[in-house]
Design an enzyme around this catalytic site. Structure first.
Site, mmCIF file in Angstrom:
data_model
loop_
_atom_site.group_PDB
_atom_site.id
_atom_site.type_symbol
_atom_site.label_atom_id
_atom_site.label_comp_id
_atom_site.label_asym_id
_atom_site.label_seq_id
_atom_site.Cartn_x
_atom_site.Cartn_y
_atom_site.Cartn_z
ATOM 1 C CE1 TYR A 278 46.593 7.359 47.732
ATOM 2 C CE2 TYR A 278 47.511 5.694 46.266
ATOM 3 C CZ TYR A 278 47.007 6.060 47.508
ATOM 4 O OH TYR A 278 46.943 5.136 48.509
ATOM 5 C CE1 TYR A 282 53.266 3.488 42.352
ATOM 6 C CE2 TYR A 282 51.801 5.216 43.135
ATOM 7 C CZ TYR A 282 52.407 3.985 43.315
ATOM 8 O OH TYR A 282 52.165 3.267 44.462
#
Length: 339
Positions: A278, A282
């Site tokens: 996840y 980022y």
């Protein structure tokens, strides 16, 4: 005069604390003495004023519309050119330097830097290793993972999205990216005190990254016992909703889209690859763009993530933002020394 009295005198008649707010209050005589010594150093002043000047000029460019998905996302073209020039100058200096140990061993400075955290690849590897360690610890203790997104109120955003386009935000009050980051930091500070008082268990990492107009927002992955997830999410949401002006219509009905934009939380399942998968995107798009070929920003499909890493770097360096910060995890220095 004592060091504290001397510092107070300097602040009163020279206004040092206007440039450097951290010198307005000191803990003891040692801190005051250290502050006075630094204030006597012209190199220190040049660096401090330089940082402030760079941020002020970028804020002016942002207000003038030079930071937007239509011109240059995240940071202005001038800021990107500034960081490029700065990196080139640093590279030229590094190539001419070498370091020598007490035993007479000599190494090129570039070799040393390539093996340190100054190397973006090493930085990315360390961040991924640390969050993977958090996940392994969570799995061994049957803790769950929660992904949160936190954004500042509408008044901090110069632009807003209207369909496929970005338009001027009439609620914008001239706040700077640092103001928005300070608002988010204050909410997190209040939440931490609230959670500590209630013995809420959580740990993980938060990431600071820019919107298209340069306004910062936070993402975070936090691990916790399942029975405390409701308390964690509810408490954090309350502090994110401490300003309600743009969260409700005039008739009192809630603006669900605005609320979701201000704060969103969802559980991370094994089906989605876990917390490491996840956060991988980022981390990569804020460090070196690794493995982001052909991926675009969800708010601007024309902005390829691999091409805008320079913009994000310019944005974070301009405003001196700490992009990655772990919460309630062991100090990384121990791991670096053992490695």
């Amino acid at each position: 005069l004592s060091p504290i009295e001397t510092l107070a005198f300097i602040n009163e008649f020279v206004g040092a604390s206007l440039w450097l707010p951290q010198f307005a209050h000191v803990k003891d005589e040692d801190d005051a003495f250290s502050a006075v010594i630094r204030l006597m150093d012209d190199v220190f002043w040049r660096r401090a004023i330089g940082r402030i000047t760079v941020a002020v000029f970028e804020t002016a460019r942002r207000s003038a519309g030079m930071v937007s998905p239509h011109t240059s996302p995240y940071a202005s073209i001038s800021a990107c050119e500034w960081i490029t020039t700065r990196q080139e100058q640093q590279s030229e200096w590094i190539e001419m330097m070498a370091i020598e140990s007490d035993n007479g061993d000599v190494l090129d400075l570039q070799t040393v830097i390539d093996s340190s955290q100054s190397n973006p690849a090493n930085r990315r590897h360390e961040l991924m290793t640390r969050i993977a360690g958090c996940q392994e610890y969570a799995e061994s203790n049957h803790h769950i993972a929660v992904f949160v997104t936190m954004t500042s109120p509408s008044r901090f955003h110069r632009l807003k999205k209207h369909g496929k386009y970005w338009i001027e935000n009439h609620n914008f009050d001239g706040s700077t990216p640092k103001d928005a980051h300070a608002w988010l930091s204050k909410g997190w500070e209040l939440f931490r005190a609230w959670a500590d008082y209630r013995n809420v268990t959580y740990y993980g990492m938060r990431v600071v990254e820019p919107h298209q107009d340069g306004t910062p927002h936070w993402h975070g992955v936090f691990f916790m016992p399942l029975e405390q997830a409701k308390t964690f999410i509810g408490g954090l949401q309350d502090y994110q909703f401490r300003e309600t002006a743009d969260l409700y219509f005039d008739n009192g009905e809630p603006k669900t889209k605005a609320m979701k934009a201000r704060f969103d939380a969802k559980f991370i399942t094994d089906c989605s690859g876990g917390a490491v998968a996840y956060l991988a995107k980022y981390i990569s798009k804020n460090v070196d763009g690794h493995a982001l070929e052909d991926l675009t920003d969800s708010d601007n499909r024309r902005a390829k993530l691999q091409d805008t890493v320079k913009n994000v770097t310019a944005w974070s360096r301009t405003f001196c933002f700490r992009q990655f910060q772990f919460q309630r995890t062991p100090p990384v220095t121990i791991w670096r020394e053992l490695r």
